[in-house]
Design an enzyme around this catalytic site. Sequence first.
Site, short mmCIF file in Angstrom:
data_model
loop_
_atom_site.label_atom_id
_atom_site.label_comp_id
_atom_site.label_asym_id
_atom_site.label_seq_id
_atom_site.Cartn_x
_atom_site.Cartn_y
_atom_site.Cartn_z
N ASN A 103 13.00 -6.06 5.77
CA ASN A 103 13.92 -7.09 5.32
C ASN A 103 13.67 -8.24 6.29
O ASN A 103 13.84 -8.06 7.50
CB ASN A 103 15.34 -6.52 5.44
CG ASN A 103 16.42 -7.56 5.66
OD1 ASN A 103 16.30 -8.70 5.23
ND2 ASN A 103 17.49 -7.15 6.34
N LYS A 113 15.32 -10.87 6.58
CA LYS A 113 16.60 -11.53 6.89
C LYS A 113 16.51 -13.03 6.58
O LYS A 113 15.96 -13.40 5.55
CB LYS A 113 17.02 -11.25 8.34
CG LYS A 113 17.03 -9.75 8.63
CD LYS A 113 17.74 -9.36 9.89
CE LYS A 113 17.67 -7.86 10.06
NZ LYS A 113 18.37 -7.34 11.21
N HIS A 116 23.83 -4.14 3.63
CA HIS A 116 23.21 -4.22 4.96
C HIS A 116 24.31 -4.45 5.99
O HIS A 116 25.31 -5.13 5.72
CB HIS A 116 22.17 -5.36 5.01
CG HIS A 116 21.44 -5.39 6.31
ND1 HIS A 116 21.93 -6.07 7.40
CD2 HIS A 116 20.28 -4.81 6.72
CE1 HIS A 116 21.09 -5.90 8.42
NE2 HIS A 116 20.08 -5.14 8.03
N GLU A 161 24.69 -6.44 8.31
CA GLU A 161 25.13 -7.83 8.51
C GLU A 161 26.01 -8.30 7.36
O GLU A 161 26.90 -9.13 7.56
CB GLU A 161 23.88 -8.73 8.70
CG GLU A 161 23.27 -8.47 10.08
CD GLU A 161 21.75 -8.59 10.15
OE1 GLU A 161 21.14 -9.24 9.29
OE2 GLU A 161 21.16 -8.01 11.09
N GLU A 194 21.23 2.95 9.07
CA GLU A 194 21.00 1.94 10.11
C GLU A 194 22.26 1.82 10.97
O GLU A 194 23.18 1.07 10.61
CB GLU A 194 20.69 0.59 9.46
CG GLU A 194 19.49 0.63 8.56
CD GLU A 194 18.91 -0.77 8.36
OE1 GLU A 194 17.81 -1.02 8.89
OE2 GLU A 194 19.55 -1.61 7.72
N GLY A 235 18.89 -5.10 15.53
CA GLY A 235 18.74 -6.47 16.02
C GLY A 235 18.41 -6.60 17.48
O GLY A 235 18.23 -5.60 18.20
N SER A 243 15.96 -1.23 15.18
CA SER A 243 15.05 -1.35 16.34
C SER A 243 13.86 -0.39 16.27
O SER A 243 13.42 0.12 17.31
CB SER A 243 15.81 -1.17 17.65
OG SER A 243 16.72 -2.23 17.83
#
Length: 261
Positions: free
Chosen positions: A9, A11, A96, A98, A168, A174, A214
């Site tokens: 992804n 982002k 996701h 975020e 995740e 991140g 990560s």
Amino acid sequence: MKKILIGTNTKMTKNISETKEFLAKLQTLTKDLDNEITLFVIPSYTTLLAARNIIDGDRILLGAQNMSWAETGQFTGEISPNMLNEIGVDIVMIGHSERRHIFGETNNEEALKVESALKHGFIPLLCIGETSEEKMSGIANEVLRSQLITGFSKIDKNNFEKIIVAYEPVWAIGVNGEPATAFYVQEKHQVIKSTLVELFGKKATCIDVLYGGSVNPGNANEFLKQKSVDGLFVGRSAWNAVNFNNLIRQIIPVWKEKEGK
Ligand code: PGA
């Protein structure tokens, strides 16, 4: 041999020309790997049409980072499933970290999106994961279970074959993320797999569960060696096509050994 499912992804990091360049390079670099990997890329909305035109046949599955559950109407700023179908998107990423933690999306909203994605012929990629507070309080398994149970609550119990789940953990994602240990990932993937069997029956063992958070060249092999890890969902380490290709090539022998080939 079952293929490795691996994707990224991007982002909000690549504009149209950067996305085109990335896909063109990735396509060339990985062109001998079609029998070994199923590759997907999920770029920003504004790049999707250009991305579709660059992708050679179905060699790379194209995904959208989000989607409205509604087909049309007064939903300013949202993107309809019909609009994504017009472009020819294959996958829709839902929930996701975020989206959930910066934009406040709830399990109930994810459920509507999963239902709508399947109805419109997309592969829903449902992302789940606990926060570090939830992990510390010892409720990670309950959090994952409720994200799955509510997230898949609106779909026909016989219509799960197309689904993908990505685990995740929020604390692992991140620049400030800390990668999970392979042991922890296996434990959580086992919880996810048994919840899926509870929801859909034994056949649900065919649902791919990816690990993301990560992932990098130093830890990818260990994650993929785990029994319940079916593939990887990579962020930063995949945003350069050469690095992503190297990462893919590095994990193929590990996968073959795990699959007994
Ligand atoms: P990261 O992103 O690999 O950069 O941690 C993972 C993700 O958000 O899917």
